[in-house]
Motif scaffolding. Structure first.
Motif, PDB file in Angstrom:
ATOM      1  N   CYS A 226      -6.277   3.077  39.595  1.00  0.00           N
ATOM      2  CA  CYS A 226      -6.339   4.364  40.148  1.00  0.00           C
ATOM      3  C   CYS A 226      -5.033   4.536  41.135  1.00  0.00           C
ATOM      4  CB  CYS A 226      -7.526   4.526  40.927  1.00  0.00           C
ATOM      5  SG  CYS A 226      -7.571   5.912  41.830  1.00  0.00           S
TER       6      CYS A 226
ATOM      7  N   VAL B 190      -1.085   9.375  44.845  1.00  0.00           N
ATOM      8  CA  VAL B 190      -1.157  10.904  45.046  1.00  0.00           C
ATOM      9  C   VAL B 190      -1.060  11.758  46.286  1.00  0.00           C
ATOM     10  CG1 VAL B 190      -2.834  12.882  44.308  1.00  0.00           C
ATOM     11  CG2 VAL B 190      -2.185  10.707  42.770  1.00  0.00           C
TER      12      VAL B 190
ATOM     13  N   CYS C 141      -6.201  15.563  41.632  1.00  0.00           N
ATOM     14  CA  CYS C 141      -6.209  15.182  40.348  1.00  0.00           C
ATOM     15  C   CYS C 141      -7.215  16.321  39.740  1.00  0.00           C
ATOM     16  CB  CYS C 141      -6.847  13.750  40.080  1.00  0.00           C
ATOM     17  SG  CYS C 141      -5.649  12.509  40.821  1.00  0.00           S
TER      18      CYS C 141
ATOM     19  N   CYS D 130     -10.044   9.016  33.403  1.00  0.00           N
ATOM     20  CA  CYS D 130     -10.531   9.723  34.684  1.00  0.00           C
ATOM     21  C   CYS D 130     -10.380  11.298  34.266  1.00  0.00           C
ATOM     22  CB  CYS D 130      -9.641   9.229  35.635  1.00  0.00           C
ATOM     23  SG  CYS D 130      -9.952  10.131  37.166  1.00  0.00           S
TER      24      CYS D 130
ATOM     25  N   LEU E 154      -4.660   6.894  33.929  1.00  0.00           N
ATOM     26  CA  LEU E 154      -5.934   7.179  33.534  1.00  0.00           C
ATOM     27  C   LEU E 154      -6.258   8.715  33.540  1.00  0.00           C
ATOM     28  CD1 LEU E 154      -7.716   4.391  36.072  1.00  0.00           C
ATOM     29  CD2 LEU E 154      -6.623   4.359  33.546  1.00  0.00           C
TER      30      LEU E 154
ATOM     31  N   ALA F 148     -11.163   9.260  43.961  1.00  0.00           N
ATOM     32  CA  ALA F 148     -11.532  10.339  44.994  1.00  0.00           C
ATOM     33  C   ALA F 148     -10.893  11.616  44.488  1.00  0.00           C
ATOM     34  CB  ALA F 148     -11.307   9.998  46.486  1.00  0.00           C
ATOM     35  N   CYS F 149      -9.612  11.656  44.123  1.00  0.00           N
ATOM     36  CA  CYS F 149      -8.860  12.453  43.990  1.00  0.00           C
ATOM     37  C   CYS F 149      -9.455  13.570  42.806  1.00  0.00           C
ATOM     38  CB  CYS F 149      -7.428  12.229  43.882  1.00  0.00           C
ATOM     39  SG  CYS F 149      -6.661  11.500  45.452  1.00  0.00           S
TER      40      CYS F 149
ATOM     41  N   CYS G 228      -4.576   6.998  43.232  1.00  0.00           N
ATOM     42  CA  CYS G 228      -4.869   7.859  44.498  1.00  0.00           C
ATOM     43  C   CYS G 228      -4.162   8.172  45.713  1.00  0.00           C
ATOM     44  CB  CYS G 228      -6.539   7.918  44.971  1.00  0.00           C
ATOM     45  SG  CYS G 228      -7.576   8.800  43.803  1.00  0.00           S
TER      46      CYS G 228
HETATM   47 FE1  SF4 Z   1      -5.710   8.453  38.475  1.00  0.00          FE
HETATM   48 FE2  SF4 Z   1      -6.432  10.473  39.988  1.00  0.00          FE
HETATM   49 FE3  SF4 Z   1      -8.137   9.428  38.548  1.00  0.00          FE
HETATM   50 FE4  SF4 Z   1      -7.130   8.116  40.715  1.00  0.00          FE
HETATM   51  S1  SF4 Z   1      -8.372  10.144  40.426  1.00  0.00           S
HETATM   52  S2  SF4 Z   1      -7.559   7.434  38.512  1.00  0.00           S
HETATM   53  S3  SF4 Z   1      -5.050   8.854  40.676  1.00  0.00           S
HETATM   54  S4  SF4 Z   1      -6.211  10.586  37.813  1.00  0.00           S
END
Ligand code: SF4
Length: 366
Positions: A323, A328, A362, A345, A340, A353-354, A325
């Motif tokens: 992940c 991001v 996200c 995701c 992901l 969390a995003c 995040c």
């Molecule tokens: Fe990827 Fe965003 Fe999902 Fe995290 S929340 S795994 S950064 S798509």
């Protein structure tokens, strides 16, 4: 400098088209051929950019990057794990804001714990916790207080009211965060390549525009406080490009119908009465000095960290494997750059969390 858009016409398509043309012209005047990188700090602006289609419509001229302004997203896994551990204790009733329930911690989410019997209750405002405490006299009600300067005054009020009412079964875990220290860290030492910031209107309504002056005076980053209509965002973007094209640096207020220079005095006084700045842990940014709000010793009786001896296990914290995040939230990547995104995701099965809150970058891109 162009005149502000008339606020009573913010749904006017003609004005939107004018603002778009202005942005396109201004973008040509900014040095370089690539789209101008602009960060929208606030999760609500991220949501507006996605929902209105502006992010796509302007993508050849402006590259919008999300910032650390979604309160659920920046809550670190170590703090989340601490909440989960607390929710498993006998006699505890944990009160949380909705989106926090689904955020994955190191080992599961509060929602999963709730399904297995943990006592976790959703609240829509801090003062709902007061009602819960009165209704559950045989339990210790703990309010997980998250959010920025926007929600902190409500938590301060909760503690003041709980003291006035003599409540013994209510306490607060303050995970509140302050926006200026995070922006200072993000922009200092070249950690983030952007030409300007769209500043959060609701945080600024509490802090006042002046609280962000350091962005221009110390960090040479143009910034504009913006409201939450698509036209507000367009207007703020145009002002940022105007400054970038002219090589000018200032912190402007394009949300004067709500935001003043000094902020909301009553809210700031309530916060100052109950809280003192302390170091806080941010997902993606790490620990930032004086970026959180700790409960003052005067109100220690309502501090759940002290009452239950809670300490976040920072060694175990962190996002799930793969992940991104953290990147991001720093504006270092856009959500689709995470492998992901949209595959493993999704908003139904968030891995980070995003992807949970509608204000998360996200989820907004999805
Ligand atoms: Fe990827 Fe965003 Fe999902 Fe995290 S929340 S795994 S950064 S798509």
């Amino acid at each position: 400098m162009g005149s502000p858009l008339p606020v009573n016409h913010f749904s006017d398509r003609r004005l939107a088209a004018q603002a778009m043309r202005r942005i396109r012209l201004l973008a040509q005047k900014v040095p370089g051929d690539a789209p101008v990188p602009v960060m929208e700090v606030c999760g609500t602006h991220t949501h507006v950019l996605g929902k209105s289609g502006l992010r796509e419509l302007l993508s050849d001229k402006v590259e919008f990057r999300s910032g650390p302004g979604c309160p659920v997203c920046v809550t670190d896994s170590a703090d989340l794990d601490m909440l989960i551990r607390l929710s498993l204790q006998e006699k505890i009733l944990l009160a949380v804001y909705g989106d926090l329930l689904r955020v994955p911690g190191t080992e599961g989410s509060l929602l999963e714990q709730k399904a297995m019997g943990a006592r976790v209750s959703l609240v829509y405002s801090a003062l709902d916790a007061l009602t819960l405490a009165r209704q559950n006299e045989n339990r210790q009600v703990v309010f997980a207080a998250t959010g920025f300067e926007t929600t902190a005054p409500g938590t301060a009020l909760l503690i003041l009211e709980a003291e006035a009412a003599g409540l013994k079964n209510l306490s607060v875990i303050s995970l509140h965060k302050l926006m200026p220290p995070a922006l200072r860290l993000l922009l200092s030492a070249g950690r983030c390549r952007i030409e300007g910031l769209i500043l959060p209107g609701h945080v600024s309504a509490v802090t006042g525009r002046r609280a962000f002056d350091f962005l221009a005076s110390e960090l040479c980053c143009p910034a504009v406080v913006a409201g939450f209509e698509p036209l507000d965002v367009l207007h703020a973007t145009a002002l940022l490009l105007e400054m970038a094209a002219a090589g000018r640096c200032a912190v402007l207020n394009a949300y004067t119908r709500v935001v003043g220079e000094e902020g909301n005095t009553a809210a700031l006084e309530a916060m100052a009465e109950v809280f003192a700045p302390e170091a806080a842990l941010w997902r993606g940014l790490g620990e930032i000095e004086a970026s959180g709000l700790g409960i003052k010793p005067r109100y220690a009786a309502f501090d759940a960290k002290k009452r239950f001896g809670l300490v976040p296990n920072r060694a175990a914290g962190g996002s799930r494997e793969a992940c991104r995040c953290g990147e991001v939230l720093r504006g270092a990547i856009r959500p689709p750059e995470c492998a992901l995104f949209g595959v493993k995701c999704t908003p139904d099965r968030p891995q980070g969390a995003c992807m949970v809150s509608s204000e998360g970058a996200c989820a907004s891109y999805f």
